[in-house]
Write a protein that holds these residues in place. Sequence first.
Motif, PDB file in Angstrom:
ATOM      1  N   SER A  58     -61.744 -16.942 -35.011  1.00 37.92           N
ATOM      2  CA  SER A  58     -61.374 -18.017 -33.557  1.00 37.92           C
ATOM      3  C   SER A  58     -62.461 -18.853 -32.808  1.00 37.92           C
ATOM      4  O   SER A  58     -63.515 -17.662 -32.499  1.00 37.92           O
TER       5      SER A  58
ATOM      6  N   GLY B 283     -62.686 -27.484 -40.208  1.00 40.64           N
ATOM      7  CA  GLY B 283     -60.602 -27.278 -41.162  1.00 40.64           C
ATOM      8  C   GLY B 283     -61.000 -25.923 -41.714  1.00 40.64           C
ATOM      9  O   GLY B 283     -60.177 -26.492 -42.866  1.00 40.64           O
TER      10      GLY B 283
ATOM     11  N   GLU C 181     -57.731 -23.659 -42.646  1.00 43.23           N
ATOM     12  CA  GLU C 181     -56.683 -24.503 -42.504  1.00 43.23           C
ATOM     13  C   GLU C 181     -56.817 -24.726 -44.314  1.00 43.23           C
ATOM     14  O   GLU C 181     -55.252 -24.821 -44.910  1.00 43.23           O
TER      15      GLU C 181
ATOM     16  N   TYR D 196     -55.712 -21.205 -45.897  1.00 36.88           N
ATOM     17  CA  TYR D 196     -54.021 -21.387 -45.626  1.00 36.88           C
ATOM     18  C   TYR D 196     -53.434 -21.979 -46.627  1.00 36.88           C
ATOM     19  O   TYR D 196     -52.422 -20.790 -47.293  1.00 36.88           O
ATOM     20  N   GLY D 197     -53.060 -23.442 -47.080  1.00 38.44           N
ATOM     21  CA  GLY D 197     -52.738 -24.087 -47.575  1.00 38.44           C
ATOM     22  C   GLY D 197     -53.003 -24.236 -48.821  1.00 38.44           C
ATOM     23  O   GLY D 197     -51.666 -23.982 -49.526  1.00 38.44           O
TER      24      GLY D 197
ATOM     25  N   HIS E 245     -51.596 -29.646 -39.637  1.00 40.75           N
ATOM     26  CA  HIS E 245     -51.866 -28.675 -40.147  1.00 40.75           C
ATOM     27  C   HIS E 245     -52.554 -27.263 -39.989  1.00 40.75           C
ATOM     28  O   HIS E 245     -53.770 -26.065 -40.474  1.00 40.75           O
ATOM     29  N   ASP E 246     -52.637 -27.170 -38.604  1.00 41.46           N
ATOM     30  CA  ASP E 246     -53.233 -26.175 -37.249  1.00 41.46           C
ATOM     31  C   ASP E 246     -52.672 -25.315 -37.574  1.00 41.46           C
ATOM     32  O   ASP E 246     -51.150 -25.209 -37.599  1.00 41.46           O
ATOM     33  N   VAL E 247     -53.175 -24.016 -38.108  1.00 45.32           N
ATOM     34  CA  VAL E 247     -52.800 -22.349 -37.919  1.00 45.32           C
ATOM     35  C   VAL E 247     -52.134 -21.813 -36.410  1.00 45.32           C
ATOM     36  O   VAL E 247     -53.571 -21.278 -36.475  1.00 45.32           O
TER      37      VAL E 247
ATOM     38  N   LYS F 137     -46.270 -22.448 -38.829  1.00 47.31           N
ATOM     39  CA  LYS F 137     -46.746 -22.691 -40.135  1.00 47.31           C
ATOM     40  C   LYS F 137     -46.948 -23.685 -41.250  1.00 47.31           C
ATOM     41  O   LYS F 137     -46.097 -23.945 -41.589  1.00 47.31           O
ATOM     42  N   PRO F 138     -48.555 -24.093 -41.470  1.00 49.74           N
ATOM     43  CA  PRO F 138     -48.647 -25.247 -42.209  1.00 49.74           C
ATOM     44  C   PRO F 138     -47.753 -24.590 -44.044  1.00 49.74           C
ATOM     45  O   PRO F 138     -47.760 -23.649 -44.373  1.00 49.74           O
TER      46      PRO F 138
ATOM     47  N   TYR G  49     -52.021 -30.063 -46.388  1.00 45.69           N
ATOM     48  CA  TYR G  49     -51.521 -32.116 -46.125  1.00 45.69           C
ATOM     49  C   TYR G  49     -52.592 -32.738 -46.553  1.00 45.69           C
ATOM     50  O   TYR G  49     -53.314 -33.192 -45.873  1.00 45.69           O
TER      51      TYR G  49
ATOM     52  N   LYS H  11     -54.551 -35.858 -44.244  1.00 44.37           N
ATOM     53  CA  LYS H  11     -54.834 -35.695 -43.050  1.00 44.37           C
ATOM     54  C   LYS H  11     -56.281 -34.530 -44.072  1.00 44.37           C
ATOM     55  O   LYS H  11     -57.662 -35.107 -43.092  1.00 44.37           O
TER      56      LYS H  11
END
Length: 358
Positions: free
Chosen positions: A227, A243, A246, A249-250, A285-287, A307-308, A312, A315
Amino acid sequence: MDPTLIRFSSSFPIKHNLLSKHLHKPFSLSSLSLSPNLRSSRISFKVDSHGSKRNDVEFDEVAYEAERLSLDAKARESMAETSERESRDGDDPKAWKWEIRNRIWDLLEARNLAQFPRPVHHRIPNFVGASAAAKKLSELEVFKVAKCVKVNPDTPQKQVRFLTLNGGKKLLTPQPRLRTGFFSILESGMLSPSTINEACTSAGVAKYGKPIGLDEKIKVDLIVIGSVAVDPKTGARLGKGEGFAELEYGMLWYMGAINDSTPVITSVHDQQLVDDIPFEKLLIHDVPVDIICTPTQVIFTNTNIPKPQGIYWDKLSPEKLSQIRILRELKSKIERENGQKLHCGPSEKLPPTAQWRY
């Protein structure tokens, strides 16, 4: 134990001239089979009883790292242009994110709270005390019981990657910016004690890691994410603005490797804690993060931010999709399964590194 011949199949395209540059020795085309469109390749090499590669074919770390640093510099330059452009436009929905990021980057530099590589702008900052934060993370029960940990590839989380492997756990690490593939998985059994530290670097992941694809059956017990800024009261987090965390994660969510209960942890300096991230302005979509580890404290955010639930696509820009093969594969797979086309979002200017691929 006799050396065993292993056949390694890359999960990303390899062009013949670039491959040659990354090998110390000439190799026989009998060991390398290329399809006509150069979409896949196979390299044969030997490993010893400890799982370490022998010198039949060597990975050129110097060339890999030099090219990575050059391309990352170009990406940061592009991100700086994006930051300036979006910050100038007061109506841009991303302007507030850049204001917070730039404030934190400036603060870490001004107070000399950053380590190499510097300057920290347009990076996940390698903060002073990163190893102490990693130690606190490793003492958490969720880390102790985890069998597979996904850790971002940035420098401040290197010690987390080391503690994961040294603790006998599986380490899942994405290729930086998903540029050459998808994820690589490493296990301590694949390494000798002398190579574990090396395997925690970007070049080491490429050298020792096993690439995996979207069909890999894997369960990730814990996610560690880098972060730039994070709010300890809400768990809202800002990365460096590209991004990719994200997207990673997705894709893991789609694979069934994670779910809403999979803990997400970030390690940062105390000065990266902020209280002005308007979580209501975060995108779908932000984690968010569940736990924050700093050099001095552990914070449980008890975040209520959803959470996502996968990627998406509305986006995701057509440019980013066109340059990340694994995303195109996933999109095609979902479209086949659902029998309908997925539409992308607005166009964007891509950093040069997103266009680099073997």
